[in-house]
Design a protein around this motif. Sequence first.
Motif, PDB file in Angstrom:
ATOM      1  N   GLU A  16       0.736  -1.027   0.367  1.00  0.00           N
ATOM      2  CA  GLU A  16       0.335   0.322   0.376  1.00  0.00           C
ATOM      3  C   GLU A  16       1.018   1.267   0.282  1.00  0.00           C
ATOM      4  N   ASN A  17       2.273   1.561   0.072  1.00  0.00           N
ATOM      5  CA  ASN A  17       2.733   2.768   0.169  1.00  0.00           C
ATOM      6  C   ASN A  17       2.462   3.127  -1.516  1.00  0.00           C
ATOM      7  N   PRO A  18       2.279   4.500  -1.435  1.00  0.00           N
ATOM      8  CA  PRO A  18       2.033   5.448  -2.961  1.00  0.00           C
ATOM      9  C   PRO A  18       3.549   5.443  -2.909  1.00  0.00           C
ATOM     10  N   ILE A  67       9.056   7.146  -1.713  1.00  0.00           N
ATOM     11  CA  ILE A  67       9.200   8.756  -0.506  1.00  0.00           C
ATOM     12  C   ILE A  67      10.287   7.834   0.377  1.00  0.00           C
ATOM     13  N   ASP A  68      10.894   8.305   1.976  1.00  0.00           N
ATOM     14  CA  ASP A  68      11.320   8.383   2.933  1.00  0.00           C
ATOM     15  C   ASP A  68      11.560   9.218   3.748  1.00  0.00           C
ATOM     16  N   ASN A  69      10.802   9.369   4.347  1.00  0.00           N
ATOM     17  CA  ASN A  69      11.118   9.965   6.303  1.00  0.00           C
ATOM     18  C   ASN A  69      10.116  11.054   5.834  1.00  0.00           C
ATOM     19  N   ARG A  70       8.474  10.566   5.075  1.00  0.00           N
ATOM     20  CA  ARG A  70       7.558  11.110   5.798  1.00  0.00           C
ATOM     21  C   ARG A  70       6.473  10.698   6.649  1.00  0.00           C
ATOM     22  N   TYR A  71       5.985  12.272   7.579  1.00  0.00           N
ATOM     23  CA  TYR A  71       5.374  12.123   8.314  1.00  0.00           C
ATOM     24  C   TYR A  71       3.899  11.969   8.185  1.00  0.00           C
ATOM     25  N   CYS A  72       2.778  11.635   8.609  1.00  0.00           N
ATOM     26  CA  CYS A  72       1.187  11.414   8.334  1.00  0.00           C
ATOM     27  C   CYS A  72       0.906  12.687   8.491  1.00  0.00           C
ATOM     28  N   GLY A  73       1.466  13.835   9.054  1.00  0.00           N
ATOM     29  CA  GLY A  73       0.795  15.543   9.205  1.00  0.00           C
ATOM     30  C   GLY A  73       1.117  15.976   8.328  1.00  0.00           C
ATOM     31  N   THR A  74       2.140  15.658   7.672  1.00  0.00           N
ATOM     32  CA  THR A  74       2.494  16.848   6.459  1.00  0.00           C
ATOM     33  C   THR A  74       2.827  15.794   5.516  1.00  0.00           C
ATOM     34  N   GLU A 121       1.527  12.765   0.100  1.00  0.00           N
ATOM     35  CA  GLU A 121       0.895  11.911  -0.612  1.00  0.00           C
ATOM     36  C   GLU A 121       0.147  10.656   0.337  1.00  0.00           C
ATOM     37  N   LYS A 122      -0.921  11.832   1.740  1.00  0.00           N
ATOM     38  CA  LYS A 122      -2.086  11.180   2.401  1.00  0.00           C
ATOM     39  C   LYS A 122      -2.732  10.631   2.024  1.00  0.00           C
ATOM     40  N   LEU A 123      -3.397  11.250   1.335  1.00  0.00           N
ATOM     41  CA  LEU A 123      -4.255  10.856   0.481  1.00  0.00           C
ATOM     42  C   LEU A 123      -4.234   9.914  -1.107  1.00  0.00           C
ATOM     43  N   LEU A 124      -3.637   9.064  -0.688  1.00  0.00           N
ATOM     44  CA  LEU A 124      -3.414   8.690  -1.910  1.00  0.00           C
ATOM     45  C   LEU A 124      -2.408   6.841  -0.532  1.00  0.00           C
ATOM     46  N   CYS A 125      -2.748   7.081   0.403  1.00  0.00           N
ATOM     47  CA  CYS A 125      -2.296   5.666   1.212  1.00  0.00           C
ATOM     48  C   CYS A 125      -3.628   5.131   2.050  1.00  0.00           C
ATOM     49  N   ASN A 126      -3.960   4.310   1.704  1.00  0.00           N
ATOM     50  CA  ASN A 126      -5.497   3.514   2.494  1.00  0.00           C
ATOM     51  C   ASN A 126      -5.189   3.147   3.432  1.00  0.00           C
TER      52      ASN A 126
END
Length: 427
Positions: free
Chosen positions: A221-223, A226-233, A236-241
């Motif tokens: 499910e990884n969009p 890219i490494d070192n992402r945070y949900c708050g910022t 791509e979070k809307l691509l993450c189920n």
Amino acid sequence: MKRIVVCGLSNRAMQMFIKPILTKFSQENEIVGLLDQDERRGDLIYERFPELRDVPYYSPEAFSEMISKTRPTTVIVTSRDDTHVDYILQGLKYDLDIICEKPMVITSQDARRVMEAEESSKGKVTVAFNYRYNPFHRKIKEIILEGKIGKITSIDLNWYIDTYHGSSYFKRWNRMRKHSGGLSVHKSTHHFDLVNWWIDQKPVEVFAYGDLHYYGKHGEENPSQIDNRYCGTCTEKLLCNYYSRWNNRTNSEVVKDDHVKAEVEQNYTNYRPDACIFDHEIEIEDTYVATVKYNQGALLSYSINFSLPYEGYRLAINGTKGRIETQEFHELSRIPFPVPEQTIDYFPLFGSKEIIHVVQNEGGHGGGDPLIQEDLFLGIDSSRKYEILAGSRAGAYSIAVGEGVWKSSKENKPIRIDQLLENYIYE
């Protein structure tokens, strides 16, 4: 009067220990010291509990100073898992009683160190295995003690963690084995302790498989990579189920955290508990199956999965006189379909099925939290006919099984529990 210092000002410390002490058990218990590595957490305690503003805050290196100045009788340990051993050993050195959150420590080696230190100390170690106190789990213990299913021969325990709860372990420090021991220790020790306590047998050997299927860099499910992402910022979070399942486009990220609730970053200094569940650094497993052999012949078949559509467990215990079964659906607000009421079904080897409806009580962990709090802060309930409060040996056995699960899955061979504990409690 117990004089208590709290090491690790986590959300667990606040909700499970500090708040009940202040609101329910203040006549018998007094908090005299607070310790944490993050001064911000000390500020947070004072904000949430103004009545503690006169209680001094200490950093970890000032442990001895805290003991000297506050003269406690009891140390509550609710810090990050890998730091438990330090506070336990220091507390025992001063002959203090220890109340420690599970897991007691994260390695069998440290478990031995704790038991050795306890032997030479006037202090006693108690591990807060609150799940023992769940009314269904107490009833299962009572059914076994009554002899209704006879000698225990085998146990089937399958644990399910949903995508909301399961993913939370991969957003924060738990995803680093050096901090948590992996989930076979951090989480599964709860379950191994339950089985050990229910059947009152010693684990002897474990063989297991484990893998990382859902999270980490290879998660399906990884969009993107890219490494070192945070949900708050994350862009791509809307691509993450995983994110979209529990949040809509107008919601801010809400992270389930057993230690400090993370609705706002200001609860931490230099730490974010919303790290991407697909980061490349993730190495711990999210799926295990294991078999455990016990010294009186019982066999446990165990599995746990940290990314499922619902949360709960299925349990069956077989004996020479019959079988009991139960199924729990946990966190009902997160299950999008009707579920049956939990009961315990008893099947005698010869006779009719019996459905047992268990008397329940309110409180966290199925009503277990209020009962263990009473035992911890008022003294053990003398009317109970069996031991339920866990000590260092129970903590050690649960950790050794959890560590054995991980080592077996990596080394592809059975792991002897006595070798992990160096025969310390097999004398």
